[in-house]
Design a protein around this motif. Sequence first.
Motif, PDB file in Angstrom:
ATOM      1  N   PRO A 486       5.161  34.775   5.994  1.00 24.04           N
ATOM      2  CA  PRO A 486       4.091  34.055   5.376  1.00 24.04           C
ATOM      3  C   PRO A 486       3.815  33.027   6.511  1.00 24.04           C
ATOM      4  O   PRO A 486       4.459  32.776   7.584  1.00 24.04           O
ATOM      5  CB  PRO A 486       4.826  33.171   4.302  1.00 24.04           C
ATOM      6  N   LYS A 487       2.356  32.944   6.459  1.00 20.91           N
ATOM      7  CA  LYS A 487       1.788  32.104   7.724  1.00 20.91           C
ATOM      8  C   LYS A 487       2.252  30.681   7.256  1.00 20.91           C
ATOM      9  O   LYS A 487       2.636  30.300   6.398  1.00 20.91           O
ATOM     10  CB  LYS A 487       0.318  31.981   7.695  1.00 20.91           C
ATOM     11  N   GLU A 488       1.903  29.556   8.402  1.00 15.52           N
ATOM     12  CA  GLU A 488       2.318  28.282   8.265  1.00 15.52           C
ATOM     13  C   GLU A 488       1.973  27.652   7.058  1.00 15.52           C
ATOM     14  O   GLU A 488       2.941  27.274   6.325  1.00 15.52           O
ATOM     15  CB  GLU A 488       1.684  27.748   9.535  1.00 15.52           C
ATOM     16  N   ASP A 489       0.792  27.914   6.483  1.00 15.81           N
ATOM     17  CA  ASP A 489       0.183  26.920   5.481  1.00 15.81           C
ATOM     18  C   ASP A 489       0.518  27.793   4.149  1.00 15.81           C
ATOM     19  O   ASP A 489       0.200  27.322   2.990  1.00 15.81           O
ATOM     20  CB  ASP A 489      -1.209  26.783   5.671  1.00 15.81           C
ATOM     21  N   GLU A 490       1.082  29.111   4.245  1.00 24.30           N
ATOM     22  CA  GLU A 490       1.336  29.753   3.062  1.00 24.30           C
ATOM     23  C   GLU A 490       2.760  29.498   2.139  1.00 24.30           C
ATOM     24  O   GLU A 490       3.736  29.448   3.059  1.00 24.30           O
ATOM     25  CB  GLU A 490       1.177  31.252   3.329  1.00 24.30           C
ATOM     26  N   ASP A 491       2.571  29.628   1.124  1.00 25.30           N
ATOM     27  CA  ASP A 491       3.824  29.504   0.244  1.00 25.30           C
ATOM     28  C   ASP A 491       4.883  30.813   0.538  1.00 25.30           C
ATOM     29  O   ASP A 491       4.190  31.930   0.703  1.00 25.30           O
ATOM     30  CB  ASP A 491       3.524  29.597  -1.257  1.00 25.30           C
TER      31      ASP A 491
END
Length: 564
Positions: A486-491
Amino acid sequence: MSIDGVESPRPPSFIRDLIEADNASGRFGGKVQTRFPPEPNGYLHIGHAKSICINFGLAKEFGGKCNLRFDDTNPTKEGVEYVNSIMEDVRWLGFEWDALFYASDYFEQLYQWAVALIKEGKAYVCDLSPEQVRSTRGTPTEPGQPSPDRDRSVEENLDLFARMRAGEFPDGSRTLRSKIDMASPNFNMRDPVMYRILHSEHHRTGDAWCIFPMYDFAHGQSDSIEGITHSLCTLEFEDHRPLYDWYCDNLGIHHPQQIEFDRLNLTNAQLSKRKLLTLVQRGLVSGWDDPRLPTLSGMRRRGYTAEGIRNFCGMIGVSKTNGIIEYNLLEHAVRDDLNKHALRVMAVLDPLKVVIDNYPAGQTEQMEAVNNPEDASAGTRPVAFSQVLYIERDDFREDPPKQYYRLSPGREVRLRYGYFITCTSVVKNEQGEVIEVHCTYDPATRGGNSPDGRKVKSTIHWVSAAHAIDAEVRLYDHLFQPGVEPKEDEDFTVALNPASLTRVTAKVEPSVAGAAPLASYQFERVGYFCADRDSTPDKPVFNRTVQLKDTWAKTEKSHQQKKP
Ligand code: ATP
Ligand code: MG
């Protein structure tokens, strides 16, 4: 880590060396007392199993003792459900504690010790908010700013601390801090918080307390009270050791030795309690014992054995550097244990009908099947054979690729414990799919051997259509998709694998009807399975524990790779 490690139950361990050195010097009078200290804020997972095996294992090895201690100092996240599950899991894993304690048993003593430090001018009540405490801690290169309350008088501190306990102040309005060194290169020594105010019901102390000790102020002293000699914890606490030592030294109490070891990380497994809790709370799994979770209750439900997990923990050993262990190694350990103990049965997960044209219709024979080739004492059982059978769809190819030796038109194979059969024709549906395979059998090959020494290249499993029962089989794949980060801002849940659970209706031999929950079987050639607690007498439910090592899948893969 080599798989051969399983043969040596006593891999080298730097912790053992340290204990041996202490025993040689007489430091703790030759005594070894350890503890396993979970916080009851979630269910135990495979990482905890490592800690349990180390703590209980070393105590046993040195003729010492190991306590179970609940580190229950944060009432907002803890509960009785977790306490009970933890006790169940430790016992299931095969360990029994010498004594059971709760850090909350020590709240009064800890309070008195805090008062003693205040009296010696080593602790003070600080009116900064948690955010202000954080923002005045400084940076690695700059010292922290002293709290405006750092030089409060002992009398004022005693008064304020007593009133904190009495419930006069709201949450977060004050803390008790140790007066150590705001310029220490170690952040943990920059006047760490000892107590915080939390007006929250505690699962054991109820509303008797509204101030709660921080981990650092509770842990070492709890160890000390219990006479722990070697306090084993994971590496992230290495930086806390000076504080652990500071409290023991400044309180003048028994001083255990803290020793840090590497945390278990596994490929494709989520071992963060916070994330596991999220999965459970959002209903993304069926509960803490969902067989896809790396919790001990999930693994148990899935059919992992305690012995398999303990062997795995022995294989991975301990070290001073964090790494990541291949999930395969855990599966290897579990498979290895199941291989010794699981009863073999025949089950067909993706059934294809086979009709043996020259076998008398209506006749049934009982074939003798071996229950466990690894254990002669497991005996044999009768398995019904008749004219119409099911085999795995994958064990038949109308147009067999090279090196595929299972059933195909004109090909003879052995039915396990049955006869040699030869495929003569197929029946297809309108879509052109094979729905029925017709064969002939050779009556001289009963039991699976031909009197003329004729060889077949493949043996396949089967069940008799008239005798087999239906079972729901739950097939599990990775809960998270391998390689999806998951990317930084993703859950983190974006990486969940939508295909992590598949249910199929299998045809299984009737000997497994009524299997007790957790009973393990090897479905021959398919994998290890265990009965789920959702089973009913009419409809057994099985979880796939782990697949067998599939040699054909490997052959086929390498075959395909070789093709241009
Ligand atoms: P948290 O403190 O965030 O709630 P935790 O994983 O540290 O989670 P605890 O209940 O505090 O959980 O852990 C109990 C013991 O198990 C501790 O000594 C801890 O170091 C150990 N432990 C926890 N996770 C692992 C792991 N992945 N590998 C080895 N030991 C672990
Ligand atoms: Mg912890």
